[in-house]
Design an enzyme around this catalytic site. Structure first.
Site, PDB file in Angstrom:
ATOM      1  N   LYS A  73      -9.040  78.599  30.117  1.00 46.26           N
ATOM      2  CA  LYS A  73      -9.689  79.770  30.707  1.00 46.26           C
ATOM      3  C   LYS A  73     -10.073  80.715  29.578  1.00 46.26           C
ATOM      4  CE  LYS A  73      -8.984  83.214  34.372  1.00 46.26           C
ATOM      5  NZ  LYS A  73      -8.026  83.692  35.397  1.00 46.26           N
ATOM      6  N   ASP A 173      -3.842  87.594  45.999  1.00 47.11           N
ATOM      7  CA  ASP A 173      -5.149  86.959  46.131  1.00 47.11           C
ATOM      8  C   ASP A 173      -5.022  85.498  46.552  1.00 47.11           C
ATOM      9  OD1 ASP A 173      -7.896  87.046  46.172  1.00 47.11           O
ATOM     10  OD2 ASP A 173      -8.127  86.519  44.055  1.00 47.11           O
TER      11      ASP A 173
END
Length: 371
Positions: A73, A173
């Protein structure tokens, strides 16, 4: 080297997790990679290796020198505003200490100048969003047994976060795009950029709305109150999605109604069975499927205290519990998605303060709500 110490200017020691290091086979060393090593693994971050893109950067698959497949990432850091840096610190401090078979494992990181990278285990089957909620021909590959196992696996991962680590962690989330699937379709909860640590065991008051529309608990959207029951609500929405094969809000049709509202209407009419994904061709235990839908509706009740805890959810999903007498009250949801989105577009908000911020920050999928 304690990598957390290198960020002492970004967060206080109180924000670090405070529980024992994992033991046994999961106690693998947290590695500090060089940017050259990651560049080599991803073929120079070649576009053909990109597997996802979000608001804070891109994700590339790569192969380390020892043959290990990883997901890298790459965070986009704007030093002037520290946008992205806060997410990097949150994800790093949370994931560097947690270990569970249903949580995405953080292998290490790289910090060189302004460059910020997180290195995760690679997930061959992308996310629930791109599998269970994709086009019908693809969904037929995912049997009821697979959906059951994925759902229970996610629930167990949340039990670990809510009950077994100290301080308790609220993910904030939980959504289809943040549930990744390995080669065996084992689910892994990912993307801890919005996670909060509950040190008082009860709640956290957020000064900003952060999360994804459709999954946000109504009390969080209105009062900024974050509790474990906020995650329970989001899990309930995810459960309804997996069983029905439908996204929480379809941007291309029936935009005025959430999946939660549709499920509630079917429940009131005592007609939940048609909510089950038609791609399954009735190859499922109807009693179990209806029980799963009822558990989902229990999780999304408007009154937070009426929602079950995640350990209770696991018990209801794992046993043939009779749900006929379950008292399910009206669900809560943001009533007007268009109004919220229009208001959001007209207001210059920072990424974290935007209700749909995480819709573009999923680790793997670049799809927005309804796609």
């Amino acid at each position: 080297m304690n990598i957390l110490c290198s960020f002492s200017g970004c967060f206080s020691p109180a924000e670090q997790l405070n529980h024992d290091e994992p033991e046994g086979e999961n106690a693998e060393a947290f590695r500090v990679f060089s940017s050259n090593e990651l560049k080599s693994a991803t073929r120079g971050f070649h576009h053909s290796e990109k597997v996802g893109e979000g608001g804070f950067g891109s994700v590339y698959k790569g192969r380390l020198r020892d043959g290990t497949m990883v997901a890298v990432k790459v965070l986009s850091i704007e030093l002037e505003s520290m946008r992205g840096e806060k997410e990097f610190i949150a994800e790093l401090t949370t994931l560097s200490h947690v270990r569970h078979q249903n949580l995405l494992r953080l292998l290490g990181c790289c910090v060189e100048g302004t460059r910020r990278y997180l290195v995760f285990e690679y997930m061959e089957n992308n996310s629930v969003l791109t599998t269970f909620l994709s086009t019908e021909p693809n969904r037929t590959k995912f049997s009821w047994e697979t959906r059951r196992n994925v759902t229970i696996g996610v629930a167990r991962g949340l039990v670990y976060l809510h009950e077994e680590v100290k301080p308790r962690i609220v993910h904030r989330d939980i959504k289809a795009g943040n549930i990744l699937l390995d080669a065996n379709l084992t689910p892994k909860v990912s993307d801890f950029g919005l996670a909060k640590l509950l040190r008082d065991e009860n709640s956290y008051i957020s000064t900003r709305v952060a999360g994804t529309l459709g999954y946000l608990a109504p009390e969080y959207n209105s009062s900024r109150l974050v509790t474990r029951k906020s995650d329970v609500y989001s899990f309930g929405v995810l459960l309804l999605e997996i069983v029905s094969g439908r996204v929480v809000v379809d941007a291309y049709q029936d935009t005025e109604r959430f999946l939660v509202e549709k499920a509630w209407t079917a429940y009131e009419a005592d007609n939940l069975l048609p909510m089950v994904d038609p791609a399954l061709n009735m190859n499922f235990d109807s009693e179990e499927a209806i029980r799963f839908l009822k558990v989902g509706l229990l999780c999304v009740q408007e009154t937070a205290k009426l929602r079950p805890t995640m350990p209770e959810v696991v018990e209801m999903l794992s046993t043939r519990m009779n749900m006929d007498d379950a008292r399910i009250s009206k669900p809560g949801f943001v009533p007007d998605l268009r109004e919220v989105m229009n208001r959001q577009e007209q207001t210059n908000l920072s990424p974290e303060s935007s209700p749909s911020y995480a819709a573009t920050s999923s680790l793997w999928s670049s799809a927005n709500i309804g796609r």
